[in-house]
Design a protein around this motif. Sequence first.
Motif, mmCIF file in Angstrom:
data_model
loop_
_atom_site.group_PDB
_atom_site.id
_atom_site.type_symbol
_atom_site.label_atom_id
_atom_site.label_comp_id
_atom_site.label_asym_id
_atom_site.label_seq_id
_atom_site.Cartn_x
_atom_site.Cartn_y
_atom_site.Cartn_z
ATOM 1 N N PRO A 148 0.830 -1.209 0.000
ATOM 2 C CA PRO A 148 0.000 0.000 0.000
ATOM 3 C C PRO A 148 0.868 1.263 0.000
ATOM 4 C CG PRO A 148 0.083 -0.920 2.193
ATOM 5 C CD PRO A 148 0.795 -1.918 1.298
ATOM 6 N N GLY A 149 0.232 2.357 -0.304
ATOM 7 C CA GLY A 149 0.923 3.640 -0.250
ATOM 8 C C GLY A 149 1.281 4.174 -1.618
ATOM 9 N N GLU A 150 1.735 5.430 -1.602
ATOM 10 C CA GLU A 150 2.142 6.091 -2.829
ATOM 11 C C GLU A 150 3.496 6.738 -2.638
ATOM 12 O OE1 GLU A 150 -0.945 8.934 -3.584
ATOM 13 O OE2 GLU A 150 -0.027 10.463 -2.303
ATOM 14 N N PHE A 151 4.086 7.178 -3.727
ATOM 15 C CA PHE A 151 5.409 7.809 -3.675
ATOM 16 C C PHE A 151 5.446 8.941 -4.700
ATOM 17 C CE2 PHE A 151 5.457 4.305 -6.631
ATOM 18 C CZ PHE A 151 6.086 4.817 -7.759
ATOM 19 N N GLN A 152 6.397 9.819 -4.494
ATOM 20 C CA GLN A 152 6.567 10.954 -5.397
ATOM 21 C C GLN A 152 7.262 10.509 -6.689
ATOM 22 O OE1 GLN A 152 5.403 14.144 -4.488
ATOM 23 N NE2 GLN A 152 4.535 12.944 -2.803
ATOM 24 N N ILE A 153 6.958 11.213 -7.757
ATOM 25 C CA ILE A 153 7.619 10.950 -9.039
ATOM 26 C C ILE A 153 8.592 12.088 -9.309
ATOM 27 C CG2 ILE A 153 7.316 10.543 -11.504
ATOM 28 C CD1 ILE A 153 4.496 9.625 -10.956
ATOM 29 N N ASP A 154 9.836 11.733 -9.522
ATOM 30 C CA ASP A 154 10.883 12.723 -9.787
ATOM 31 C C ASP A 154 11.027 12.919 -11.300
ATOM 32 O OD1 ASP A 154 13.139 14.409 -9.378
ATOM 33 O OD2 ASP A 154 14.432 12.711 -9.860
ATOM 34 N N TYR A 155 10.969 14.188 -11.743
ATOM 35 C CA TYR A 155 11.032 14.476 -13.173
ATOM 36 C C TYR A 155 12.317 15.192 -13.572
ATOM 37 C CZ TYR A 155 6.080 13.238 -13.603
ATOM 38 O OH TYR A 155 4.881 12.573 -13.619
ATOM 39 N N THR A 156 13.382 14.968 -12.821
ATOM 40 C CA THR A 156 14.625 15.675 -13.155
ATOM 41 C C THR A 156 15.388 15.015 -14.303
ATOM 42 O OG1 THR A 156 15.763 14.449 -11.398
ATOM 43 C CG2 THR A 156 14.901 16.622 -10.837
ATOM 44 N N ILE A 157 14.861 13.922 -14.854
ATOM 45 C CA ILE A 157 15.474 13.293 -16.036
ATOM 46 C C ILE A 157 14.881 13.945 -17.288
ATOM 47 C CG2 ILE A 157 15.762 11.155 -17.348
ATOM 48 C CD1 ILE A 157 15.448 9.626 -14.733
ATOM 49 N N PRO A 158 15.684 14.502 -18.162
ATOM 50 C CA PRO A 158 15.142 15.045 -19.417
ATOM 51 C C PRO A 158 14.455 13.927 -20.212
ATOM 52 C CG PRO A 158 17.396 15.796 -19.072
ATOM 53 C CD PRO A 158 17.138 14.739 -18.049
ATOM 54 N N SER A 159 13.275 14.201 -20.721
ATOM 55 C CA SER A 159 12.520 13.158 -21.410
ATOM 56 C C SER A 159 13.257 12.625 -22.635
ATOM 57 C CB SER A 159 11.140 13.700 -21.822
ATOM 58 O OG SER A 159 11.276 14.832 -22.664
ATOM 59 N N GLU A 160 14.072 13.476 -23.269
ATOM 60 C CA GLU A 160 14.793 13.012 -24.455
ATOM 61 C C GLU A 160 15.907 12.026 -24.123
ATOM 62 O OE1 GLU A 160 16.286 17.194 -23.340
ATOM 63 O OE2 GLU A 160 14.373 16.131 -23.574
ATOM 64 N N ASP A 161 16.282 11.927 -22.817
ATOM 65 C CA ASP A 161 17.326 10.977 -22.427
ATOM 66 C C ASP A 161 16.783 9.565 -22.228
ATOM 67 O OD1 ASP A 161 19.047 13.064 -22.521
ATOM 68 O OD2 ASP A 161 19.388 13.216 -20.352
ATOM 69 N N ILE A 162 15.472 9.427 -22.204
ATOM 70 C CA ILE A 162 14.877 8.086 -22.073
ATOM 71 C C ILE A 162 14.880 7.424 -23.448
ATOM 72 C CG2 ILE A 162 12.777 6.821 -21.503
ATOM 73 C CD1 ILE A 162 12.111 9.040 -19.508
#
Length: 780
Positions: A207-221
Motif C-alpha cells: 500500500p501507499g504512494e510515492f513521489q515521481i521525480d522528473y529531473t530526467i530530461p525526457s529526451e534521455d529516455i
Amino acid sequence: MNDRSAFVEGPGPSETPTSGISKGLLGRLRHLLYAGAVSLALLFFVALEPLDQFSWLFQSKLANHSPSGEIVFIGAPGDMEDPALDHRRIELAETLRDLERQGVGKIYIDVVFDQASTKESDQELAEAIAALGPRVALVDLVERSTTLGLRTRRTTDAIGGNSARVVTRRATNWLGFAWTDEYGHTVDGKRYPSLSASLAGIDDARPGEFQIDYTIPSEDIAGFELAGFAENGANLNLAGRTVIIGEGESVADTLIKVPGNYGVPPSYVSIYAAETLWAGRTGFVGGLRALTIFALLLGAMIIAVRKRKRRQIGYAALVLCIPAALYLGSHIGVRMELSYCLALIAVYGLFRSRAQLKDRLALVDNETGLPRLRALEVSALKNNLTHGHIVVARIHGYEHVLKTLAREDRSQYILKLVDRLRASDSELAIFYEGHHLAWHTKEDDTEALVDHLEGLRAIFAAPISVAGSSVDVGISFGVARLDGDPSTRLAAALAAAEESSEALNPIKIAETGSHFDQLWDISLRARIDEAMEAGEIYCVYQPKIDTMHNTMTGVEALVRWHDPARGFIPPMHFIAQCEKAGRMEHLTRYVLQSACSAARLMHFRGRTVSMSVNMSATLLGDMRIVGIVRNALQASGFDPRFLILEVTETSRIGDLATASTILNELKALGVRISMDDFGTGAANYETFFELPFDELKIDRLFVSNLAKSQKAKAIAASVVAMGKEARITIVAEGAEDTETLKILNEIGCHYVQGYVLSRPLSLTNLLKFNASDKDDALEA
C-alpha cells in the motif's frame, strides 16, 4: 495606603520583581501565532496547491540526472488495439519475437486488447506472448468514466493467457501533471503491482504512494517507434533490458504533460516513476511538516535576535531558505510543499507592517499632523544625537485654549505657534504633545541659545489671531544639553519647562546629573511603559487584618518599581512623574488588572478577601476611569463586590460634583470606595460629606503616634466614632508595634494594616501567608 509616603523606606524582604519580556517581542510572537493560524487554514483548504505545483515544475528543472538506461520504450501506433486492424496485432507479435531473440530481460505491453480481432491475429499474438513466459507482463488500465466511474480495461485471457498482470492508472491533476504514483492497485478485490513499481522490481503490491521525480530530461529516455523497430531493432543492444510497449507520440490525443515536455506518451509517467524508485528519490516534505519547521525557525530567530537590523537580516535569510530548499531538494530527490512557509512569512510581514504603521501613526498627533514628543526621542536615539540642546516650550494657559476654541481652531492655534518657532529656521522639526512643543538644536553654546530663545519670546509677545479672535500667548522654555542618553535629556528639558514661569524664570536650564534631572528621567512616558512591559513595575500586597477575630479580611495592592540600573525607586517619586507625564491612567489600568487577577487567584484558592487598589484623585475628573475599572473586572473575572478603590489625595479633586458622579458610576459596578489618608488636608471633611465613601483609612501620621500623643489618640478615636455613627468601615494603616495595636483595639478600630502584622508581600508569599496559621502571625 498612600504610595507616595508608604514606600519611602524601600522594599520588604519578601518582595521580588516579576520577570517579563518586552512588548515588542510579545507582539512579534503574537503576530507569528496569527500568521501560523492563517497558514494552517490555507493548508487545510489546500489553497496554495497551484503555487506548490508551479514550484515543483521549477524544481524539476533545477537539476538533471541521467536515467538508469535499463528501460527502453517502444511507441505503438494509436490504432494498435483496434480489432478491425488485425495486422497491427501481427506486427506486435513479430516485434515480441524479435525482442525474445535479442534476450530482453522483461517486456511490458502497455496496450489493452480487450476486444477480439480475427482468430488468426489473436492466436499469433497470444502465441508470441506465451513464448515469452514470465518475461512478459500485461498492463491493465484503470480509468475513470464520466458515467460508470472507475473501470478497469484488461487484455482478454484469449490473448494474455496466464501472463503476469500489472495495473496502471493514468490520473493527472487539474494542471495535467501526475506528481505521485502508487505501489499497487486493487482490482475486483485483488491487489496487483503498479506498472511503475514492477518496472523498478517491486512486485509486492504494497500500500501507499510515492513521489515521481522528473529531473530526467525526457529526451534521455531511450525510445523508438514500433514501425521502425523491425528495421532498426537488430542494431540495438536490448539484452537484459526492460522494454515497455505503449501508445507512442503519434497518438496526439493520449499525450500527457511532464515538467519540461508537454507531449510525451502516457507510459513515460510510469518510466519516470520507476526511475525514481531505482534512484531512491522519493523524499517528500509535506506542508504541515515544512510549516512547523519553518515556524519554529522563525520563532527561534525572533526570540534570539533582539536588534531590528539583525532581525531583518534573519527574515531575509529565512525567505532565501525557501528557494535554497527547492534547489537542494532537486539535487537530493526531495519534493517539498513550501508555499505555506512563504504564506507564513508573508502574513507575518503584513502583521508586522500593520503594527509598524500603527506605531508610526501613534508618533503623530492626529489634529495637527505634528510628530509627538516620543518621535523626538526615537529620532534622537536612531540618529545617535550627542551634541546640541533639546528645547521644550511650555504653552501657558493652554487649558483655557482647550475650553474656548473649537477642535479645528485649536489645531490652527498650535500650528501658528509652530510657525513663530520656525521664524529663523523654516525647516526646523517641531514635536508637539499636550502643552509642550519641543525640538533639537545643534547649537552647542548655551548662552547663544538663551539669547535666541529670548528673541523668540519677543515674537510671542503679540497675540495670535484664531477664528476671528485674538488669543494671547504665554510661553517659557526648558533647555537640556544633549550630553547623554537622549531620552534622559528630553525628560530633563520637560522637567525644566514645567519649572519655568513667564514672570520669574522664562528660560530654565536643566543641570546635567542633578537630582531634578534624575526624577524626570524616570518620568518619561516611554520609560514607564517599558518598565511595566518588562515587569520592572509590579504589585506587592499588604494584608488587612481583623484584629478582633485574628483573620485576614483583605489586602491592598501597592505598586513598586525595580529599575535594573537604579534599583528600587520610591513610589512617591515615580507616581508623581506618572501624573506629570500623563501616564497615571495607564499605570492605574496596569495595577487594577494585576490586582484583580491576583485576588481572583486567592478566591480560587479558597479565601474570599477584598482587594484594595489606590486611585489617584486626579482621575476623578474623567469618566474613562469607569471603563478602565469595568474592563479590568471583566478581563480578570473578579467579583466587583470584593474590590475597594482607595481615593488618594482627595484635596486634589477639582470638581466635587463630577467626582461624585464618577464615584456613583463606580459603585454601580458593585465596587466599594475608600477615602485614603483621612485626617490630613483641609478638604477632607468637605470631601467626606460630598462623596459616597464606604470606608475611611486613618492616616499613618496619627496611627504611628497613638502611643506617644494623646492628641493623636483623640483624633483617631473621634474618626472611629464618626465612622460608627455614619456606618462606615474604619481602617488604621501604619501600625508598627503591639502597643499601637492595643490602643486601636481600645478605641474600637479592629481593621488594621502595618508592619507589626505583615510587611507588603509578593503574590507567592501572600498565598503562603494566606495558607498559614493567622493566629501565630498575629501573636508573633
